[in-house]
Design a protein around this motif. Sequence first.
Motif, PDB file in Angstrom:
ATOM      1  N   PRO A  26      41.310  47.277   3.699  1.00  0.00           N
ATOM      2  CA  PRO A  26      41.704  46.322   2.600  1.00  0.00           C
ATOM      3  C   PRO A  26      43.016  46.270   2.049  1.00  0.00           C
ATOM      4  O   PRO A  26      43.319  45.576   1.471  1.00  0.00           O
ATOM      5  CB  PRO A  26      40.396  46.302   1.501  1.00  0.00           C
ATOM      6  CG  PRO A  26      39.801  47.763   1.728  1.00  0.00           C
ATOM      7  CD  PRO A  26      40.107  48.299   3.145  1.00  0.00           C
ATOM      8  N   ASP A  27      43.312  47.748   1.814  1.00  0.00           N
ATOM      9  CA  ASP A  27      44.716  47.900   1.409  1.00  0.00           C
ATOM     10  C   ASP A  27      45.397  48.872   2.070  1.00  0.00           C
ATOM     11  O   ASP A  27      45.031  49.978   2.334  1.00  0.00           O
ATOM     12  CB  ASP A  27      44.375  48.662   0.019  1.00  0.00           C
ATOM     13  CG  ASP A  27      45.679  48.964  -0.832  1.00  0.00           C
ATOM     14  OD1 ASP A  27      46.711  48.521  -0.503  1.00  0.00           O
ATOM     15  OD2 ASP A  27      45.493  49.644  -2.011  1.00  0.00           O
ATOM     16  N   THR A  28      46.608  48.518   2.697  1.00  0.00           N
ATOM     17  CA  THR A  28      47.634  49.144   3.713  1.00  0.00           C
ATOM     18  C   THR A  28      48.560  49.617   2.693  1.00  0.00           C
ATOM     19  O   THR A  28      49.658  50.210   3.633  1.00  0.00           O
ATOM     20  CB  THR A  28      48.308  48.122   4.643  1.00  0.00           C
ATOM     21  OG1 THR A  28      49.076  47.345   3.906  1.00  0.00           O
ATOM     22  CG2 THR A  28      47.017  47.555   5.448  1.00  0.00           C
ATOM     23  N   LYS A  29      48.315  50.174   1.407  1.00  0.00           N
ATOM     24  CA  LYS A  29      49.572  50.597   0.736  1.00  0.00           C
ATOM     25  C   LYS A  29      49.622  52.472   1.314  1.00  0.00           C
ATOM     26  O   LYS A  29      50.480  52.946   0.816  1.00  0.00           O
ATOM     27  CB  LYS A  29      49.274  50.773  -0.714  1.00  0.00           C
ATOM     28  CG  LYS A  29      49.514  49.352  -1.254  1.00  0.00           C
ATOM     29  CD  LYS A  29      49.491  49.150  -2.808  1.00  0.00           C
ATOM     30  CE  LYS A  29      49.596  47.841  -3.210  1.00  0.00           C
ATOM     31  NZ  LYS A  29      48.576  47.513  -4.114  1.00  0.00           N
ATOM     32  N   TYR A  30      48.416  52.584   1.441  1.00  0.00           N
ATOM     33  CA  TYR A  30      48.474  54.207   1.985  1.00  0.00           C
ATOM     34  C   TYR A  30      47.642  54.203   3.470  1.00  0.00           C
ATOM     35  O   TYR A  30      47.032  53.370   3.921  1.00  0.00           O
ATOM     36  CB  TYR A  30      47.609  54.944   0.961  1.00  0.00           C
ATOM     37  CG  TYR A  30      48.110  54.944  -0.372  1.00  0.00           C
ATOM     38  CD1 TYR A  30      48.894  56.012  -0.693  1.00  0.00           C
ATOM     39  CD2 TYR A  30      47.517  53.982  -1.273  1.00  0.00           C
ATOM     40  CE1 TYR A  30      49.442  55.996  -1.984  1.00  0.00           C
ATOM     41  CE2 TYR A  30      48.144  54.137  -2.443  1.00  0.00           C
ATOM     42  CZ  TYR A  30      48.883  55.000  -2.818  1.00  0.00           C
ATOM     43  OH  TYR A  30      49.648  55.178  -4.320  1.00  0.00           O
ATOM     44  N   ILE A  31      48.248  55.603   3.941  1.00  0.00           N
ATOM     45  CA  ILE A  31      47.590  55.808   5.276  1.00  0.00           C
ATOM     46  C   ILE A  31      47.133  57.148   5.388  1.00  0.00           C
ATOM     47  O   ILE A  31      48.080  57.969   4.905  1.00  0.00           O
ATOM     48  CB  ILE A  31      48.687  55.279   6.368  1.00  0.00           C
ATOM     49  CG1 ILE A  31      48.252  55.431   7.720  1.00  0.00           C
ATOM     50  CG2 ILE A  31      49.957  56.115   6.366  1.00  0.00           C
ATOM     51  CD1 ILE A  31      49.018  54.813   9.090  1.00  0.00           C
ATOM     52  N   TYR A  32      46.144  57.458   6.001  1.00  0.00           N
ATOM     53  CA  TYR A  32      45.832  59.020   6.428  1.00  0.00           C
ATOM     54  C   TYR A  32      46.375  59.548   7.675  1.00  0.00           C
ATOM     55  O   TYR A  32      46.377  58.787   8.725  1.00  0.00           O
ATOM     56  CB  TYR A  32      44.268  59.050   6.335  1.00  0.00           C
ATOM     57  CG  TYR A  32      43.636  59.042   4.868  1.00  0.00           C
ATOM     58  CD1 TYR A  32      43.770  60.078   4.069  1.00  0.00           C
ATOM     59  CD2 TYR A  32      43.333  57.859   4.534  1.00  0.00           C
ATOM     60  CE1 TYR A  32      43.163  59.915   2.967  1.00  0.00           C
ATOM     61  CE2 TYR A  32      42.834  57.778   3.269  1.00  0.00           C
ATOM     62  CZ  TYR A  32      42.724  58.714   2.530  1.00  0.00           C
ATOM     63  OH  TYR A  32      42.167  58.632   1.197  1.00  0.00           O
ATOM     64  N   VAL A  33      47.229  60.571   7.687  1.00  0.00           N
ATOM     65  CA  VAL A  33      47.796  61.196   8.898  1.00  0.00           C
ATOM     66  C   VAL A  33      47.050  62.468   9.244  1.00  0.00           C
ATOM     67  O   VAL A  33      47.229  63.263   8.085  1.00  0.00           O
ATOM     68  CB  VAL A  33      49.328  61.252   8.662  1.00  0.00           C
ATOM     69  CG1 VAL A  33      50.004  61.667   9.966  1.00  0.00           C
ATOM     70  CG2 VAL A  33      49.846  59.991   8.329  1.00  0.00           C
ATOM     71  N   ASN A  34      46.707  62.579  10.387  1.00  0.00           N
ATOM     72  CA  ASN A  34      46.282  64.242  10.882  1.00  0.00           C
ATOM     73  C   ASN A  34      47.492  65.061  10.934  1.00  0.00           C
ATOM     74  O   ASN A  34      48.461  64.648  11.786  1.00  0.00           O
ATOM     75  CB  ASN A  34      45.577  63.806  12.068  1.00  0.00           C
ATOM     76  CG  ASN A  34      45.409  65.013  12.696  1.00  0.00           C
ATOM     77  OD1 ASN A  34      45.625  66.254  12.118  1.00  0.00           O
ATOM     78  ND2 ASN A  34      44.331  65.072  13.731  1.00  0.00           N
ATOM     79  N   VAL A  35      47.603  65.847   9.945  1.00  0.00           N
ATOM     80  CA  VAL A  35      48.693  66.891   9.922  1.00  0.00           C
ATOM     81  C   VAL A  35      48.247  68.190  10.807  1.00  0.00           C
ATOM     82  O   VAL A  35      49.117  69.001  10.909  1.00  0.00           O
ATOM     83  CB  VAL A  35      49.141  67.175   8.628  1.00  0.00           C
ATOM     84  CG1 VAL A  35      49.680  65.932   7.959  1.00  0.00           C
ATOM     85  CG2 VAL A  35      47.593  67.923   7.738  1.00  0.00           C
ATOM     86  N   GLY A  36      47.411  68.315  11.230  1.00  0.00           N
ATOM     87  CA  GLY A  36      46.953  69.396  12.291  1.00  0.00           C
ATOM     88  C   GLY A  36      45.855  70.134  11.414  1.00  0.00           C
ATOM     89  O   GLY A  36      45.351  70.118  10.390  1.00  0.00           O
ATOM     90  N   PHE A  37      45.218  70.983  12.403  1.00  0.00           N
ATOM     91  CA  PHE A  37      44.046  71.840  11.848  1.00  0.00           C
ATOM     92  C   PHE A  37      42.951  70.982  11.343  1.00  0.00           C
ATOM     93  O   PHE A  37      42.348  71.655  10.404  1.00  0.00           O
ATOM     94  CB  PHE A  37      44.835  73.027  10.870  1.00  0.00           C
ATOM     95  CG  PHE A  37      45.515  73.957  11.650  1.00  0.00           C
ATOM     96  CD1 PHE A  37      45.288  74.745  12.522  1.00  0.00           C
ATOM     97  CD2 PHE A  37      47.187  73.794  11.133  1.00  0.00           C
ATOM     98  CE1 PHE A  37      46.139  75.698  13.228  1.00  0.00           C
ATOM     99  CE2 PHE A  37      47.923  74.689  11.980  1.00  0.00           C
ATOM    100  CZ  PHE A  37      47.480  75.580  12.816  1.00  0.00           C
ATOM    101  N   GLY A  38      42.809  69.679  11.678  1.00  0.00           N
ATOM    102  CA  GLY A  38      41.764  69.211  11.331  1.00  0.00           C
ATOM    103  C   GLY A  38      41.857  68.653   9.843  1.00  0.00           C
ATOM    104  O   GLY A  38      41.103  67.749   9.272  1.00  0.00           O
ATOM    105  N   PHE A  39      43.370  68.758   9.365  1.00  0.00           N
ATOM    106  CA  PHE A  39      43.422  68.003   8.012  1.00  0.00           C
ATOM    107  C   PHE A  39      44.016  66.801   7.921  1.00  0.00           C
ATOM    108  O   PHE A  39      44.909  66.628   8.953  1.00  0.00           O
ATOM    109  CB  PHE A  39      44.410  69.104   7.299  1.00  0.00           C
ATOM    110  CG  PHE A  39      43.860  70.455   6.824  1.00  0.00           C
ATOM    111  CD1 PHE A  39      42.902  70.516   5.645  1.00  0.00           C
ATOM    112  CD2 PHE A  39      43.918  71.442   7.713  1.00  0.00           C
ATOM    113  CE1 PHE A  39      42.272  71.710   5.383  1.00  0.00           C
ATOM    114  CE2 PHE A  39      43.259  72.751   6.987  1.00  0.00           C
ATOM    115  CZ  PHE A  39      42.558  72.849   5.979  1.00  0.00           C
ATOM    116  N   HIS A  40      43.764  65.733   7.327  1.00  0.00           N
ATOM    117  CA  HIS A  40      44.557  64.634   7.045  1.00  0.00           C
ATOM    118  C   HIS A  40      44.816  64.473   5.784  1.00  0.00           C
ATOM    119  O   HIS A  40      44.299  64.560   4.700  1.00  0.00           O
ATOM    120  CB  HIS A  40      43.258  63.398   7.241  1.00  0.00           C
ATOM    121  CG  HIS A  40      42.798  63.433   8.680  1.00  0.00           C
ATOM    122  ND1 HIS A  40      41.909  64.175   9.192  1.00  0.00           N
ATOM    123  CD2 HIS A  40      43.162  62.519   9.744  1.00  0.00           C
ATOM    124  CE1 HIS A  40      41.638  64.190  10.462  1.00  0.00           C
ATOM    125  NE2 HIS A  40      42.283  63.259  10.980  1.00  0.00           N
TER     126      HIS A  40
END
Length: 81
Positions: A26-40
């Motif tokens: 519903p809101d595209t101001k933020y995005i989650y990115v997989n930065v490695g080692f299972g962390f987003h």
Amino acid sequence: MQQNELDELKTMVDLGTQFYVQAHIPDTKYIYVNVGFGFHVQFTLDEAKEFIDKKEQQLQSTADKYSRDADKIRAHIKMQH
């Protein structure tokens, strides 16, 4: 998303082993990115783009190093025969 000024988005998300479900964002101001080692990490779109650009440079540098190493090994093998 930025170019088309999308405020919301529908997409497909892989839950694992190619099992996809439809997702509504519903809101595209933020995005989650997989930065490695299972962390987003939650980024703004600009922050995500900056991170991805840096990560791409780092991965390309690593790939270039491995290519040089492989070339050295191939040259060494040819010298032995």
